[in-house]
Each structure stands twice: as C-alpha cells, then as structure tokens.
Design a protein around this motif. Structure first.
Motif, PDB file in Angstrom:
ATOM      1  N   ARG A  82     -10.631  10.894  12.902  1.00 49.86           N
ATOM      2  CA  ARG A  82     -10.738  10.446  14.287  1.00 49.86           C
ATOM      3  C   ARG A  82     -10.333   8.972  14.396  1.00 49.86           C
ATOM      4  O   ARG A  82      -9.626   8.577  15.313  1.00 49.86           O
ATOM      5  N   GLN A  83     -10.781   8.173  13.435  1.00 47.79           N
ATOM      6  CA  GLN A  83     -10.413   6.751  13.453  1.00 47.79           C
ATOM      7  C   GLN A  83      -8.906   6.560  13.321  1.00 47.79           C
ATOM      8  O   GLN A  83      -8.357   5.577  13.782  1.00 47.79           O
ATOM      9  N   MET A  84      -8.275   7.537  12.679  1.00 39.27           N
ATOM     10  CA  MET A  84      -6.829   7.409  12.500  1.00 39.27           C
ATOM     11  C   MET A  84      -6.061   8.063  13.639  1.00 39.27           C
ATOM     12  O   MET A  84      -4.840   8.150  13.613  1.00 39.27           O
ATOM     13  N   GLY A  85      -6.787   8.542  14.630  1.00 33.87           N
ATOM     14  CA  GLY A  85      -6.140   9.009  15.849  1.00 33.87           C
ATOM     15  C   GLY A  85      -5.538  10.406  15.791  1.00 33.87           C
ATOM     16  O   GLY A  85      -4.638  10.715  16.574  1.00 33.87           O
ATOM     17  N   PHE A  86      -6.002  11.266  14.875  1.00 33.56           N
ATOM     18  CA  PHE A  86      -5.489  12.637  14.866  1.00 33.56           C
ATOM     19  C   PHE A  86      -6.044  13.422  16.058  1.00 33.56           C
ATOM     20  O   PHE A  86      -7.102  13.075  16.599  1.00 33.56           O
TER      21      PHE A  86
ATOM     22  N   ASP B 233       1.798  10.807   6.537  1.00 30.37           N
ATOM     23  CA  ASP B 233       2.323  10.880   7.896  1.00 30.37           C
ATOM     24  C   ASP B 233       2.371  12.287   8.451  1.00 30.37           C
ATOM     25  O   ASP B 233       2.156  12.511   9.627  1.00 30.37           O
TER      26      ASP B 233
ATOM     27  N   HIS C 262     -13.233   9.885   9.703  1.00 29.23           N
ATOM     28  CA  HIS C 262     -12.058   9.099   9.304  1.00 29.23           C
ATOM     29  C   HIS C 262     -10.811   9.550  10.055  1.00 29.23           C
ATOM     30  O   HIS C 262     -10.001   8.734  10.482  1.00 29.23           O
TER      31      HIS C 262
ATOM     32  N   VAL D 146       0.745  18.073  10.049  1.00 29.39           N
ATOM     33  CA  VAL D 146       0.446  17.360  11.299  1.00 29.39           C
ATOM     34  C   VAL D 146       1.640  17.453  12.242  1.00 29.39           C
ATOM     35  O   VAL D 146       2.753  17.184  11.843  1.00 29.39           O
TER      36      VAL D 146
ATOM     37  N   LEU E  23       0.839  -1.202   0.000  1.00 28.87           N
ATOM     38  CA  LEU E  23       0.000   0.000   0.000  1.00 28.87           C
ATOM     39  C   LEU E  23       0.870   1.246   0.000  1.00 28.87           C
ATOM     40  O   LEU E  23       1.955   1.264   0.555  1.00 28.87           O
ATOM     41  N   GLU E  24       0.357   2.267  -0.635  1.00 26.89           N
ATOM     42  CA  GLU E  24       1.088   3.532  -0.651  1.00 26.89           C
ATOM     43  C   GLU E  24       1.103   4.144   0.745  1.00 26.89           C
ATOM     44  O   GLU E  24       0.342   3.755   1.614  1.00 26.89           O
ATOM     45  N   ASP E  25       1.926   5.164   0.906  1.00 26.65           N
ATOM     46  CA  ASP E  25       1.987   5.842   2.186  1.00 26.65           C
ATOM     47  C   ASP E  25       0.950   6.941   2.301  1.00 26.65           C
ATOM     48  O   ASP E  25       1.121   7.898   3.041  1.00 26.65           O
ATOM     49  N   VAL E  26      -0.101   6.804   1.555  1.00 25.69           N
ATOM     50  CA  VAL E  26      -1.129   7.838   1.607  1.00 25.69           C
ATOM     51  C   VAL E  26      -2.503   7.174   1.571  1.00 25.69           C
ATOM     52  O   VAL E  26      -2.695   6.188   0.869  1.00 25.69           O
ATOM     53  N   VAL E  27      -3.385   7.698   2.361  1.00 26.79           N
ATOM     54  CA  VAL E  27      -4.772   7.240   2.265  1.00 26.79           C
ATOM     55  C   VAL E  27      -5.546   8.335   1.573  1.00 26.79           C
ATOM     56  O   VAL E  27      -5.402   9.507   1.892  1.00 26.79           O
ATOM     57  N   ARG E  28      -6.366   7.929   0.631  1.00 25.15           N
ATOM     58  CA  ARG E  28      -7.081   8.927  -0.161  1.00 25.15           C
ATOM     59  C   ARG E  28      -8.588   8.710  -0.031  1.00 25.15           C
ATOM     60  O   ARG E  28      -9.075   7.584  -0.130  1.00 25.15           O
ATOM     61  N   PHE E  29      -9.292   9.796   0.208  1.00 26.48           N
ATOM     62  CA  PHE E  29     -10.755   9.741   0.240  1.00 26.48           C
ATOM     63  C   PHE E  29     -11.279  10.660  -0.849  1.00 26.48           C
ATOM     64  O   PHE E  29     -10.812  11.784  -0.975  1.00 26.48           O
TER      65      PHE E  29
END
Ligand SMILES: Nc1ncnc2c1ncn2[C@@H]1O[C@H](COP(=O)(O)OP(=O)(O)O)[C@@H](O)[C@H]1O
Ligand code: SF4
Ligand code: SF4
Ligand SMILES: [Mg+2]
Lengths: 141, 439
Positions: free
Chosen positions: A32-36, A70, A30, A141, A2-8
């Motif tokens: 929040r689910q990723m813990g930001f 990241d 989303h 971030v 998987l790439e180092d990026v999640v795309r929506f």
C-alpha cells in the motif's frame, strides 16, 4: 546504487500459531505504501496468507521472502518441513492432511494451495519428501 | 478531499512527551516531536486509545459542555444505552428517564428504542438478494473509518442503515414538532448523551450524507453527576422506559448480533481484535457468516472513554437490567423494505497516501527504508518519537526527521568515530580518569 528490487524477509515461526498470518498483513501494508492497486494487494495478501499458514501448520515454519520489482511481486516461501509427497493430489480442492486439532480452529479446508494458484499469475512448487518445500508465486503488475 | 473533523485532540500544555501513547495507537498516527505528541489527522480513527493511556490527561475527547442545553428552547435527551450501565443498584431504567427530565430536559428519546428499529431493519436488509456477506455493522464509527481506510474490499460490506443515534434524532425531532406545533425546528435541540468521542465525529462529519439530526453531543461522564443527583430525588418515577431487551443490549459487545436472530454472526470488541478479525475476513478464510458486529472499545460501548463505570461492571449491570424487559417493544410498525430515508449512501474507500505518487519512486523509497532499518536496532523503544523502528525509518525517508534522533544509532556512530580516531579516544579516556580522580 540500489537494486531495482525491494526485498522483504519474514521468519515464519512454526511454534507460534497465534501470529500466523502476520507477514501477510505486513506485506499488505508495504504494498500500500508503494501505491499498488487494491486488487493487486488483495491477491498478494491472500496468496501469501495461505502460504504462510501452510508453513506453520504443515512444515513447522520457514522463511518468506517477497520481492517487488517494477512489473511483478514474487513471493518465495521456503520451509524445511516434511515435503509434499503428491503435489497433484495436494493441489486438489478440499484435499488436506491437517489434523483434527487444526481443523477445529477452522484451518485445513484444503483450499490453501488451490487459492494460492488462483490468486497468483504463476506458481512453482519445489518439494522433496523429508527435506522441505519451496513455493514461488508471482503476481504480475 | 474534505478534511475529517476529529474528536480526539491533544492539549499541548499538558503533554510531557512521555511516549506512552505512541505504541497504543493502532494506526501509528502519533509522533512525539520536540518533546510533544502530535496526531496525524489523516491516520487518526478517533478510537480514544491514547486518551485511555495518557498519564497526564493530555489527550482529550471533544464534546459539547452541559451548558449547551441552554442553547435550545426545547431540549431532547438521547441517552445511549451505555448510560444505563453506569449506576450502582439501579433496577429500573425508569429512574434514569425521570432523572433526565428532572435535570432539565423536556423530553427523552431513548437511543435503545431506535436501536430496536435498526435491528428490525437489519434483519430485513440481510434478506436482500445478492448482498455481499458478511454484513458488517456500521454502529461503531471507529470501525467504519478503519474499514474505509484499510480494508478496501470490505467497504461494500458495511451496513448502509442509519445508526440508532441518527434514527433517534430524526424520530425525536418529528415527535416534538408533532406534539408541539408552536415550536419551530430551530427551537429543538437533540442532545446525544454519548459514551465516546467517535460518535461525536460521526455527527460532525455527517456520515449520513446530509446534515445530522443531532444538534449537540454531551458525554456520559458529564451528565452522570448531575443525573445521579436528580435520580436520588426520584421516589416513584412518572416516566417509563420504552426500551426493550434488544435495544438495551446494544450497549454491550454481542448485543447487536443477537438481535439478528440467527447464529451466523460474530462479535468482536477491542480495537486490536477488530483489526485482526477484519484482516481475516478480507483474506476470506472465514466460515460462512451473515453478520459481523465490531466495537472498537473493550466490552462494547460500555467501554467508551466518556463513560464512568468499569466496562465489565457496566456489562453485568446491563445484563441484569434487561432481564425483565420485553424483548423488543419497538419493532412495530416496520415497513416492508428499509425506508429510503433510513439508508446511508454507502461507504467509499479512502486510500492512504503512498510514499510517492510515482510507483517507481515509491519503490525506491521503500528500498531505502529497508536499508535504513538494517541500521536500526528493532527495539521499538519510542525514544526517537516514532512508534516503531520501522515507522521511524519511514519518517526519515519521508524527510520528516533525521536518523540521529535514534539513541542506539547515535551511540554506534559515536563509538565508530572514536575507534577511527584514537587520539580523541585517548582524550576521552583521560577525561574519564579525571572525572574518577575527582578533578
Ligand atoms: N509447506 C507444506 N509442507 C508440507 N505439506 C504441505 C505444505 N503445504 C501444503 N501441504 C500439503 O498439502 C495439503 C493441501 O494444502 P492446502 O490446499 O493448503 O490445504 P490445507 O492447508 O487446508 O490442508 C496439506 O494438507 C498438506 O498435506
Ligand atoms: S501519553 Fe502521549 S499525549 Fe500523554 S503525555 Fe505522554 S506523549 Fe504526551
Ligand atoms: S465501541 Fe461504542 S463507545 Fe467505543 S468507539 Fe465504538 S461506538 Fe464509541
Ligand atoms: Mg492450507
């Protein structure tokens, strides 16, 4: 791998005024689910919300893409609307070309673009009259 | 973390796994696994939506049975204002009060009365300098829990004043001890007659930080039948209601707002509307507002799941009942500042657990979820036991379930398999023919 990026990707429907703002709510969930952290999420949610609303009220909708890596969250808002003839003017607080019927709904206060700038760490506007507008906002971030 | 005590639960023996409740849950807390529903207690906000929708009455509201009256020597009824909206042809609340006494209570302390004091203190509180606006009502426990779980930036806006029911319990207990010095505190039972399970969780989880002043919670619907019998026998009530227009209005959406005596307020009811309003307030694109009243139930507390009457009919009844009541007879005496023992400690954000503690890992899992979603049909049909394809994808990545629970996905796997295996395909076709030929 998987790439180092999640795309929506979200289709922002220009016809459906009532669902404007829905993508922002999804992104919030989303992230929040990723813990930001709540602060980061809030900035992204507001910037995204304003951009989304603009696409609906000024440009008949478009496509919103959010890329999470990241160290940054990048929002790309693309539309094929009328474009922005004078970006510096549009960026001024309180400037708005929103029609009366939109204002009566509480939109068109002319604070959208200024807020998008304020809540993101960088914002780039590419626009061409008659062709459309692409706004890229980054929150570090 | 302290375990939250819920008041909505599942009767497994009644659940048929029909999936009706899945999509109605506003926090996606329900899954159907092995043919039965299960509620994730970390996500549940006790709104009661699943109780409303379940065709088999498998979801239930936890509350105390009416027998709990026997547990106390001196029983005080604390009727929620919503109770008054339950009766046909009632033109005077006095009948309700008398009926409660006749059915076995030793005293009645109206929550409506306490609500008026809370309204008075709300006005005072709104004048506090440097307050984060809009102030959001804390009367509906569902809304409070929702904000604490989903709206970190609005936790500070929640009004930190004791809700009317707690104020009523406190004052009722003090009054009993004053009037009956022979009683010791443990003889007294403050019994709340509640429209909803959420208020029960409020009591059980002692939001006030200390022990609740409510000893038992019974449902409006359980009280209703006994009470209506008692009320029928009343010719001329000897008891009098002490509630005013403001207090009684707390039963319906917008009632608490009007009590703040200015027009910079908003009232929203119904859990979906509430969530939408909160999302917008958090995005701060709202006109200047002083006060926001939010009720999880349609119509306000008259729409609570433990009531009897249709909420809209109850609302109309409340409107006519309050017409000739004094505006707010219970405002005095109010002290200058909100007294310390009427204040709540404040509300902290309860973050929901991310996919993974490590953010890199969480992001990787999110990417996988996005990948899996591409294979799912986005039908949100619920047959996999999750409320949406997105939630299902998340469950898969969390390792809670396997992708083959999705019927659409499986059908595709099956067809792919057959087209890759012409021999089996032929066998399958043959079988079909055999079936057709009646063999
Ligand atoms: N995507 C867009 N396409 C075309 N015009 C836009 C777009 N976004 C903003 N504008 C222009 O910029 C102006 C200012 O935008 P904004 O600050 O968001 O205020 P508002 O949306 O309240 O009018 C808008 O009134 C509109 O003329
Ligand atoms: S609605 Fe939910 S709780 Fe009720 S039977 Fe169906 S699956 Fe079970
Ligand atoms: S609106 Fe009233 S009845 Fe409904 S959940 Fe909230 S407090 Fe309970
Ligand atoms: Mg705008």
């Amino acid at each position: 791998m998987l790439e180092d990026v999640v795309r929506f990707t979200f289709n922002v429907d220009g016809e459906d005024f009532s669902s404007a703002g829905a993508a922002s709510v999804q992104v919030k969930k989303h992230l929040r689910q990723m813990g930001f952290s709540p602060e980061i999420i809030r900035r992204v949610a507001i910037a995204m919300y304003e951009g989304e609303i603009n696409m609906v009220i000024h440009a008949d909708g478009g496509v919103a893409t959010v890329e999470v890596t990241d160290d940054s969250i990048v929002m790309i808002l693309e539309d094929k609307g009328p474009g922005i003839p004078d970006v510096a003017l549009a960026m001024q607080e309180g400037f708005s070309t929103a029609k009366e019927n939109i204002r009566s709904l509480g939109f068109g206060a002319g604070m959208g673009l200024p807020n998008m700038k304020k809540y993101s760490d960088s914002m780039k506007i590419e626009t061409e009259v008659g062709k459309g507008t692409t706004i890229i906002m980054t929150v570090n971030v | 973390m302290i375990e939250y005590k819920h008041s909505v639960s599942l009767d497994v023996s009644k659940c048929k796994g029909c999936t009706h409740c899945l999509q109605r849950c506003p926090t996606e807390a329900i899954r159907v696994r092995d043919g039965r529903a299960a509620i994730n207690s970390q996500k549940c906000i006790d709104c009661g939506e699943c109780i409303r929708v379940c065709p088999y009455n498998a979801k239930k509201a936890t509350h105390d049975p009416l027998d709990c009256l026997n547990d106390y020597k001196y029983k005080i009824a604390l009727p929620a204002p919503a109770l008054y909206g339950q009766f046909d042809n009632l033109d005077d609340i006095d009948f309700v009060i008398q009926g409660l006494l006749d059915m076995g209570f030793d005293d009645v302390f109206e929550v409506a009365k306490a609500a008026e004091m809370v309204s008075g203190y709300t006005r005072q509180y709104l004048r506090t300098e440097g307050l984060k606006k809009p102030v959001i009502s804390s009367a509906c426990p569902v809304v409070v829990r929702l904000i604490r779980m989903r709206f970190p930036f609005l936790c500070e806006n929640i009004m930190p004043i004791l809700p009317p029911v707690e104020v009523a319990g406190k004052l009722a207990r003090e009054k009993a001890l004053r009037e009956h010095p022979e009683l010791c505190p443990s003889d007294i039972g403050c019994i709340f007659i509640s429209p909803c399970p959420a208020k029960v969780s409020y009591v059980k989880n002692s939001f006030s930080g200390e022990k609740s002043n409510i000893d038992s919670v019974v449902s409006v619907s359980d009280v209703y039948f006994k009470l209506i019998d008692a009320m029928k026998k009343v010719d001329a009530p000897a008891a009098f209601t002490e509630a005013g227009n403001v207090g009684v209005s707390w039963a319906i959406s917008g009632g608490e707002c009007t009590a703040v005596f200015n027009d910079k307020y908003l009232a929203a009811d119904g859990i979906e509307n509430v969530i939408r309003v909160l999302d917008q307030i958090e995005n701060s694109d709202f006109p200047e507002l002083e006060f926001v009243e939010l009720n999880a139930c349609n119509g306000g507390c008259v729409g609570g799941v433990m009531t009897v009457a249709n909420p809209y009919i109850a609302r109309a009844r409340i409107q006519s009942l309050r017409r000739y009541l004094p505006v707010s007879p219970n405002l005095h005496p109010l002290s200058e500042d909100v007294p310390a023992d009427m204040m709540l400690p404040g509300f902290e954000y309860i973050p929901t657990a991310p996919l993974h503690e490590d953010r890199k890992e969480a992001r990787r899992m999110m990417a996988e979820i996005q990948e899996i979603r591409k294979d799912l049909p986005d039908l949100d049909c619920g047959s996999c036991g999750a409320p949406s394809c997105a939630a299902f994808a998340e469950d898969i990545i969390r390792g809670e379930i396997c992708a083959d629970e999705c019927v659409v996905f499986m059908r595709r796997v099956f067809h792919d398999y057959l087209s890759a295996h012409p021999y089996e395909q032929a066998l399958n076709d043959n079988k079909d023919k055999e079936v057709q030929n009646g063999k």
